[in-house]
Scaffold this motif. Structure first.
Motif, PDB file in Angstrom:
ATOM      1  N   GLY A  93       0.807  -1.206   0.000  1.00  0.00           N
ATOM      2  CA  GLY A  93       0.000   0.000   0.000  1.00  0.00           C
ATOM      3  C   GLY A  93       0.842   1.258   0.000  1.00  0.00           C
ATOM      4  N   THR A  94       0.946   1.945   1.157  1.00  0.00           N
ATOM      5  CA  THR A  94       1.680   3.197   1.249  1.00  0.00           C
ATOM      6  C   THR A  94       2.643   3.138   2.428  1.00  0.00           C
ATOM      7  OG1 THR A  94      -0.058   4.157   2.618  1.00  0.00           O
ATOM      8  CG2 THR A  94      -0.217   4.498   0.240  1.00  0.00           C
ATOM      9  N   VAL A  95       3.574   4.069   2.431  1.00  0.00           N
ATOM     10  CA  VAL A  95       4.525   4.168   3.545  1.00  0.00           C
ATOM     11  C   VAL A  95       3.807   4.721   4.764  1.00  0.00           C
ATOM     12  CG1 VAL A  95       6.644   5.280   4.339  1.00  0.00           C
ATOM     13  CG2 VAL A  95       6.466   4.448   1.985  1.00  0.00           C
ATOM     14  N   ALA A  96       4.055   4.126   5.920  1.00  0.00           N
ATOM     15  CA  ALA A  96       3.451   4.610   7.163  1.00  0.00           C
ATOM     16  C   ALA A  96       3.983   5.993   7.487  1.00  0.00           C
ATOM     17  CB  ALA A  96       3.742   3.626   8.296  1.00  0.00           C
ATOM     18  N   PRO A  97       3.122   7.012   7.684  1.00  0.00           N
ATOM     19  CA  PRO A  97       3.620   8.377   7.942  1.00  0.00           C
ATOM     20  C   PRO A  97       4.489   8.465   9.182  1.00  0.00           C
ATOM     21  CG  PRO A  97       1.278   8.374   7.382  1.00  0.00           C
ATOM     22  CD  PRO A  97       1.666   6.948   7.590  1.00  0.00           C
ATOM     23  N   ASP A 115       6.436   6.175  10.414  1.00  0.00           N
ATOM     24  CA  ASP A 115       7.697   5.442  10.289  1.00  0.00           C
ATOM     25  C   ASP A 115       7.943   5.132   8.818  1.00  0.00           C
ATOM     26  OD1 ASP A 115       9.930   3.927  10.484  1.00  0.00           O
ATOM     27  OD2 ASP A 115       9.082   2.378  11.783  1.00  0.00           O
ATOM     28  N   PRO A 116       8.705   5.952   8.116  1.00  0.00           N
ATOM     29  CA  PRO A 116       8.916   5.737   6.672  1.00  0.00           C
ATOM     30  C   PRO A 116       9.592   4.422   6.335  1.00  0.00           C
ATOM     31  CG  PRO A 116       9.568   7.953   7.336  1.00  0.00           C
ATOM     32  CD  PRO A 116       9.327   7.182   8.592  1.00  0.00           C
ATOM     33  N   ARG A 117      10.167   3.743   7.333  1.00  0.00           N
ATOM     34  CA  ARG A 117      10.780   2.439   7.065  1.00  0.00           C
ATOM     35  C   ARG A 117       9.722   1.365   6.803  1.00  0.00           C
ATOM     36  NH1 ARG A 117      15.924   1.025   9.529  1.00  0.00           N
ATOM     37  NH2 ARG A 117      14.926  -0.992   9.910  1.00  0.00           N
ATOM     38  N   ARG A 118       8.513   1.594   7.270  1.00  0.00           N
ATOM     39  CA  ARG A 118       7.500   0.536   7.240  1.00  0.00           C
ATOM     40  C   ARG A 118       6.507   0.778   6.106  1.00  0.00           C
ATOM     41  NH1 ARG A 118       8.548  -2.530  11.446  1.00  0.00           N
ATOM     42  NH2 ARG A 118       6.791  -3.878  10.903  1.00  0.00           N
ATOM     43  N   TYR A 119       6.166  -0.315   5.419  1.00  0.00           N
ATOM     44  CA  TYR A 119       5.228  -0.271   4.294  1.00  0.00           C
ATOM     45  C   TYR A 119       3.947  -0.978   4.710  1.00  0.00           C
ATOM     46  CZ  TYR A 119       4.884   0.901  -0.659  1.00  0.00           C
ATOM     47  OH  TYR A 119       4.584   1.498  -1.842  1.00  0.00           O
ATOM     48  N   ARG A 120       2.850  -0.257   4.637  1.00  0.00           N
ATOM     49  CA  ARG A 120       1.564  -0.836   5.020  1.00  0.00           C
ATOM     50  C   ARG A 120       1.055  -1.771   3.920  1.00  0.00           C
ATOM     51  NH1 ARG A 120      -1.362   4.633   7.091  1.00  0.00           N
ATOM     52  NH2 ARG A 120      -0.796   5.215   4.970  1.00  0.00           N
ATOM     53  N   ARG A 121       0.497  -2.884   4.325  1.00  0.00           N
ATOM     54  CA  ARG A 121       0.066  -3.913   3.374  1.00  0.00           C
ATOM     55  C   ARG A 121      -1.375  -4.333   3.646  1.00  0.00           C
ATOM     56  NH1 ARG A 121       4.107  -8.736   3.980  1.00  0.00           N
ATOM     57  NH2 ARG A 121       3.630  -8.360   6.186  1.00  0.00           N
ATOM     58  N   THR A 122      -1.963  -4.976   2.640  1.00  0.00           N
ATOM     59  CA  THR A 122      -3.286  -5.581   2.758  1.00  0.00           C
ATOM     60  C   THR A 122      -3.256  -6.938   2.084  1.00  0.00           C
ATOM     61  OG1 THR A 122      -4.330  -3.392   2.677  1.00  0.00           O
ATOM     62  CG2 THR A 122      -5.747  -5.300   2.296  1.00  0.00           C
ATOM     63  N   ASP A 143       8.778  -4.009   7.406  1.00  0.00           N
ATOM     64  CA  ASP A 143       9.972  -3.172   7.545  1.00  0.00           C
ATOM     65  C   ASP A 143      10.829  -3.362   6.294  1.00  0.00           C
ATOM     66  OD1 ASP A 143      12.507  -2.077   8.175  1.00  0.00           O
ATOM     67  OD2 ASP A 143      12.091  -2.337  10.314  1.00  0.00           O
ATOM     68  N   LEU A 144      11.004  -2.284   5.516  1.00  0.00           N
ATOM     69  CA  LEU A 144      11.703  -2.391   4.239  1.00  0.00           C
ATOM     70  C   LEU A 144      13.186  -2.683   4.410  1.00  0.00           C
ATOM     71  CD1 LEU A 144      10.032   0.567   2.308  1.00  0.00           C
ATOM     72  CD2 LEU A 144       9.442  -1.855   2.230  1.00  0.00           C
ATOM     73  N   TYR A 145      13.771  -2.334   5.569  1.00  0.00           N
ATOM     74  CA  TYR A 145      15.198  -2.536   5.788  1.00  0.00           C
ATOM     75  C   TYR A 145      15.493  -3.834   6.528  1.00  0.00           C
ATOM     76  CZ  TYR A 145      15.513   2.308   4.327  1.00  0.00           C
ATOM     77  OH  TYR A 145      15.427   3.465   3.601  1.00  0.00           O
ATOM     78  N   GLU A 146      14.549  -4.291   7.329  1.00  0.00           N
ATOM     79  CA  GLU A 146      14.689  -5.561   8.040  1.00  0.00           C
ATOM     80  C   GLU A 146      13.381  -6.337   7.913  1.00  0.00           C
ATOM     81  OE1 GLU A 146      15.883  -4.893  12.036  1.00  0.00           O
ATOM     82  OE2 GLU A 146      17.732  -3.835  11.502  1.00  0.00           O
ATOM     83  N   PRO A 147      13.067  -6.817   6.704  1.00  0.00           N
ATOM     84  CA  PRO A 147      11.762  -7.472   6.498  1.00  0.00           C
ATOM     85  C   PRO A 147      11.660  -8.788   7.249  1.00  0.00           C
ATOM     86  CG  PRO A 147      13.162  -7.717   4.564  1.00  0.00           C
ATOM     87  CD  PRO A 147      13.888  -6.781   5.483  1.00  0.00           C
TER      88      PRO A 147
END
Length: 402
Positions: A44-48, A50-57, A111-115
């Motif tokens: 989805g979108t980057v969590a406002p 925490d930009p490291r985290r990507y929200r998913r569905t 977490d895009l850096y430590e998935p």
């Protein structure tokens, strides 16, 4: 979580009766029943916070389609002076019902850096764009192939399609919405059988494909229409009955093409026009090919470009998401390339009957399932199947039906 389970069942009958040496009656029938259960996650979108985290569905998709396709044709041959006629006339009919129900599930952000993969998904929530649909489509067609003397072969065909599409939401008891469309399409081609195995050709064809579903504003899609021009040459070396070389250039234009909505990716929009131009080269047969290369193992190679000449705003203008070379989709009357056939025949009688019955369940699913879908449905609906067809009074094949 990501997986796709597909189950398909089909039954085909092809009947042919030679009334006499000049008249043949043919009938084809295919019954089909198919289901696909698809489970996938969508970024989805980057969590406002925490930009490291990507929200998913996570999504569940359950598709089912069942119906039948039938084609009945009459072929008649006769001679009129120096002209030899092969006339094909017939009726084809397709009817199907489909259901598509979707559910969304919450899932932990990534977490895009430590998935960390393998997160559990939550309970499913029904999605409003889930739908039930019904469609029937009938077409009357006629084609005449005329061989004049030993050099010229002409072909002309005309078709009229009627289509009825009905849909309703899957989870709510709303009434069916209906849309009816019809159109005439035609095609024509000419081949000159020159000495030395050369056969220059030219062809023109039109197409018509009804589109089910709506855009983000609830407006129904118009039918996709297209036309194709093609010129080229085929060469069969003297004494090489199993070798055929061809080169052609084409100009293909389609209007009302479905593309992802740049403002609402879960829906589609219709562009003004998609244009594809290019050249294609092909070698078919054994002949002088290297040992171990069998008939049909050298696919066509082409050069070309495709673009949206008029689209949904500047975001889509000049772009096209498909391959540069795409045959005009049309249930029954497809773009034809006229050429000399392998065994010295001028134009193959293929014509109409190669459509729905011979193409198989993969093509039926691809063009019959309603196209009102989120953009991510395109990614998961591409089943690992192959469809083939022959191009009318000419001959060709589509090697990828996805």
């Amino acid at each position: 979580f990501d997986r796709q389970d597909v189950e398909q069942t089909s039954l085909t009958a092809l009947l042919e009766h030679a009334v006499n040496e000049d008249a043949t009656l043919r009938h084809g029938l295919r019954l089909f029943d198919s289901g696909a259960d698809v489970f996938f996650t969508n970024a989805g979108t980057v969590a406002p916070a925490d930009p490291r985290r990507y929200r998913r569905t996570a999504y569940d998709e359950y598709d089912r389609v069942r119906g039948f396709a039938a084609d009945t044709s009459w072929q008649q041959k006769w001679r009129s002076g120096a002209a030899e006629h092969t006339l094909i006339a017939g009726l084809d009919y397709t009817r199907y019902r489909s259901e598509s129900d979707w559910y969304s599930r919450p899932i932990a952000s990534l977490d895009l850096y430590e998935p960390v993969y393998g997160a559990a998904v939550g309970p499913g929530q029904p999605l409003a764009f889930s739908s039930r649909s019904q469609r029937w489509q009938a077409g009357l067609y006629v084609q005449d192939q005329v061989k004049i003397g030993e050099r010229w072969v002409l072909l002309a065909g005309l078709r009229h399609d009627w289509s009825d599409y009905r849909s309703r939401p899957f989870f709510t008891p709303e009434p069916w919405s209906a849309e009816r469309t019809d159109a005439f399409t035609g095609r024509a081609g000419v081949v000159y059988l020159a000495p030395g195995g050369w056969a220059p050709f030219a062809g023109y064809s039109q197409s018509f494909q009804p589109q089910g579903g709506t855009n983000a504003r609830g407006e129904r899609f118009d039918p996709t229409e297209g036309e194709q021009f093609e010129v080229g040459v085929r060469w069969q070396p003297p004494g090489q009955q199993d070798l055929l070389l061809s080169a052609a250039v084409h100009d293909l234009r389609r209007s009302n093409v479905l593309t992802p909505d740049p403002d609402n990716p879960k829906f589609s929009v219709q562009t003004g026009e998609a244009r594809s131009r290019g050249a294609e080269f092909e070698v078919r047969g054994r002949g002088a090919l290297p040992p171990g290369v069998a008939l049909g193992q050298l696919p066509a190679r082409g050069l070309g470009a495709a673009r949206l000449d008029a689209g949904h705003g500047p975001a889509l203008h000049g772009r096209y998401g498909g391959r540069a070379r795409q045959p005009v989709p049309h249930p029954g009357l497809r773009p034809r390339r006229c050429h000399a056939a392998l065994a010295g025949r001028a134009v193959a009688r293929g014509a109409q009957r190669a459509q729905s019955v011979r193409q198989g369940i993969s093509d039926l699913q691809r063009r019959l399932l309603p196209p009102r879908e989120p953009a991510h449905r395109d990614r998961v609906r591409r089943l690992p199947l192959v469809g083939r067809y022959r191009r009318g009074g000419c001959s060709g094949e589509r090697r990828n039906a996805t």
